[in-house]
Design a protein around this motif. Sequence first.
Motif, short mmCIF file in Angstrom:
data_model
loop_
_atom_site.label_atom_id
_atom_site.label_comp_id
_atom_site.label_asym_id
_atom_site.label_seq_id
_atom_site.Cartn_x
_atom_site.Cartn_y
_atom_site.Cartn_z
N SER A 197 0.81 -1.22 0.00
CA SER A 197 0.00 0.00 0.00
C SER A 197 0.85 1.27 0.00
O SER A 197 1.95 1.30 0.56
N ALA A 198 0.30 2.33 -0.59
CA ALA A 198 1.02 3.60 -0.70
C ALA A 198 1.28 4.17 0.69
O ALA A 198 0.43 4.10 1.56
N GLY A 199 2.47 4.70 0.89
CA GLY A 199 2.82 5.34 2.16
C GLY A 199 3.12 4.37 3.29
O GLY A 199 3.17 4.77 4.45
N THR A 200 3.30 3.09 2.96
CA THR A 200 3.57 2.11 4.03
C THR A 200 4.79 2.53 4.87
O THR A 200 5.76 3.07 4.34
N MET A 201 4.70 2.23 6.18
CA MET A 201 5.83 2.53 7.07
C MET A 201 6.83 1.38 7.08
O MET A 201 7.89 1.48 7.69
N ALA A 202 6.45 0.26 6.47
CA ALA A 202 7.34 -0.92 6.48
C ALA A 202 8.38 -0.76 5.37
O ALA A 202 8.18 -1.20 4.24
N LYS A 203 9.47 -0.13 5.71
CA LYS A 203 10.53 0.13 4.72
C LYS A 203 11.83 0.39 5.49
O LYS A 203 11.81 0.56 6.71
N GLY A 204 12.92 0.47 4.76
CA GLY A 204 14.21 0.84 5.35
C GLY A 204 14.59 -0.02 6.55
O GLY A 204 14.62 -1.24 6.47
N GLN A 205 14.84 0.65 7.67
CA GLN A 205 15.30 -0.06 8.87
C GLN A 205 14.27 -1.09 9.35
O GLN A 205 14.62 -2.15 9.87
N TYR A 206 12.99 -0.78 9.16
CA TYR A 206 11.93 -1.70 9.58
C TYR A 206 12.08 -3.02 8.82
O TYR A 206 12.01 -4.11 9.40
N THR A 207 12.31 -2.93 7.53
CA THR A 207 12.50 -4.13 6.70
C THR A 207 13.76 -4.88 7.16
O THR A 207 13.75 -6.11 7.29
N GLU A 208 14.81 -4.13 7.42
CA GLU A 208 16.06 -4.75 7.90
C GLU A 208 15.82 -5.50 9.21
O GLU A 208 16.34 -6.59 9.43
N ASP A 209 15.00 -4.90 10.09
CA ASP A 209 14.72 -5.54 11.38
C ASP A 209 13.92 -6.83 11.17
O ASP A 209 14.12 -7.82 11.89
N ALA A 210 13.02 -6.82 10.19
CA ALA A 210 12.26 -8.04 9.90
C ALA A 210 13.21 -9.14 9.44
O ALA A 210 13.06 -10.31 9.83
N ILE A 211 14.19 -8.78 8.63
CA ILE A 211 15.17 -9.78 8.15
C ILE A 211 15.92 -10.38 9.34
O ILE A 211 16.09 -11.59 9.45
N ALA A 212 16.32 -9.49 10.26
CA ALA A 212 17.08 -9.97 11.43
C ALA A 212 16.22 -10.87 12.31
O ALA A 212 16.69 -11.91 12.81
N MET A 213 14.94 -10.53 12.47
CA MET A 213 14.05 -11.36 13.31
C MET A 213 13.82 -12.72 12.68
O MET A 213 13.78 -13.74 13.37
N ALA A 214 13.65 -12.73 11.37
CA ALA A 214 13.44 -14.01 10.68
C ALA A 214 14.64 -14.92 10.88
O ALA A 214 14.49 -16.13 11.10
N ALA A 215 15.83 -14.34 10.84
CA ALA A 215 17.05 -15.15 10.95
C ALA A 215 17.14 -15.84 12.31
O ALA A 215 17.77 -16.89 12.43
N LYS A 216 16.47 -15.27 13.31
CA LYS A 216 16.54 -15.87 14.65
C LYS A 216 15.56 -17.03 14.82
O LYS A 216 15.61 -17.75 15.81
N HIS A 217 14.63 -17.19 13.88
CA HIS A 217 13.62 -18.26 14.02
C HIS A 217 13.50 -19.06 12.72
O HIS A 217 12.42 -19.15 12.13
N PRO A 218 14.60 -19.67 12.27
CA PRO A 218 14.53 -20.39 10.99
C PRO A 218 13.59 -21.59 11.02
O PRO A 218 13.14 -22.06 9.98
N ASP A 219 13.28 -22.09 12.23
CA ASP A 219 12.38 -23.24 12.33
C ASP A 219 10.92 -22.85 12.10
O ASP A 219 10.12 -23.66 11.65
#
Length: 484
Positions: free
Chosen positions: A375-397
């Motif tokens: 959606s236009a104007g989403t806040m999920a970008k930049g550092q937020y996206t990077e943080d999602a990547i880091a969180m995913a890496a902690k729960h590969p199962d």
Amino acid sequence: MSTEDKIDALIVRLHEIEAVKFGEFTLKSGLVSPIYVDLRVIVSYPDVLASVAGCMWEVLKRNGAEFDNMCGVPYTALPIATCMSLNNDCPMLMRRKEVKDYGTKKAIEGAFTSGQTCLIVEDLVTSGASVMETVEPLNDVGLVTKDVVVLIDREQGGEARLRSHDLRLHAVLPLSRVLKTLEAKNLMSAELVATVKAFIAANQTGPNASGNEMGAAAAPTPAVFKRDSYEHRATLTENKCAKDLWNLMARKKTNLCVAADVGTAKELIVLADKIGPEICILKTHCDLYPDFDDAFGATLLELAAKHDFMIFEDRKFADIGNTVVGQYSSGVHKIADWSHITNAHIVPGAGIIDGLKQVGLPKGRGLLLLAEMSSAGTMAKGQYTEDAIAMAAKHPDFVMGFISTRPSAWKGAWSRGLVQMTPGVQLGGGGDGLGQQYNTPDRVIKECGSDVIIVGRGIYKAADPVASAAEYRKAGWDAYVSAL
Ligand code: 5BU
């Protein structure tokens, strides 16, 4: 300690602090690399930063480079340049990455006179393109550039490119030297060294004989995001649901997920039975259906088994861990009982994953994190996206992938076992007047680097939803095959 010993010790430290890592990493260019170099971390290790600055200065002096001042390429090289400047009493200049549109509007900050010679300081050179972005504004203000010092040269053609601009590259660590030391210290196997060398050889980027750019770094955004097969990606995940999905897509030859946002559960079941043969996933919003009842999950699971698709309840959990345990497992919808896949916002922090995992992991479910939205104007970008990547890496199962819109442009490295699913897909592109932004299946898969296209109104509002689903399926699959 001799310079060579110092350099060996530095290589071992860089490996220890994971500034140099080995595995499978998706680079900004879309290439999957067996090596990842991220020198941003060195600022947190003063011994490493001091050693880097010391070794870079020694290499310059040994090679007889002469200069009046120096300028680091923003941002990672700035602290390195600062250390070199302080230790050796050499004036520094700074290049603005974005030239201010107010005030002095200077691209180069600091005191200098036209005709002075300025050294360029960089942390990592691949194609030499970012060095050139700093050379040009320096030259524009009358500074002469002759020498570039770099910590690591990936040996992918950067030196040749810089040479073609009359720039001399002084590298403390050509990548081959890093590999040699790590192998000698038993930190890398001979096989891994061979893999990395083969990758480097296959991905040369410098100017060729005619002066034209070639290879991966020739264009900053590749037209096609090159990818591994779904079959291979199945071997890279620990999550059962992701493995099942990769194998299902490969077997059934479809990467189409239909968002079945119809008015009632009854309509949804009819639609699922009709389009079932075309899809890999049926996505639901169970709170949309006024006639939702206890039989809903069982009926849908029967259809999923009949047509070989998976169910994704697009619940977008967003509460604290304790609350989502109840929302996922019980309540009216009992989502975990019937939906293979669900998703969550990361806004509450990691506790939301822990809560959902407590319910979902024993049932073999998979979780998608919302790393980006369509959606236009989403806040999920930049550092937020990077943080999602880091969180995913902690729960590969348990975390099986992301909702994303342009993973090919992500800075952070993510495991290739994770699935990228993209909503906001229509053959005609455009938007819906309420913020939805559409991309075509071809662009979503080939340029944006996604794995699964999520299509709602493009299919269920079509005059013939089955024919439309077949059309989207073909578009998504053809795009995947041509990006392989
Ligand atoms: P559409 O009719 O193709 O626009 O439907 C898109 C679906 O994907 C719809 O169910 C949305 O709720 C869902 N969606 C989305 O559009 N964008 C997002 O970022 C996320 C989900 Br997350």
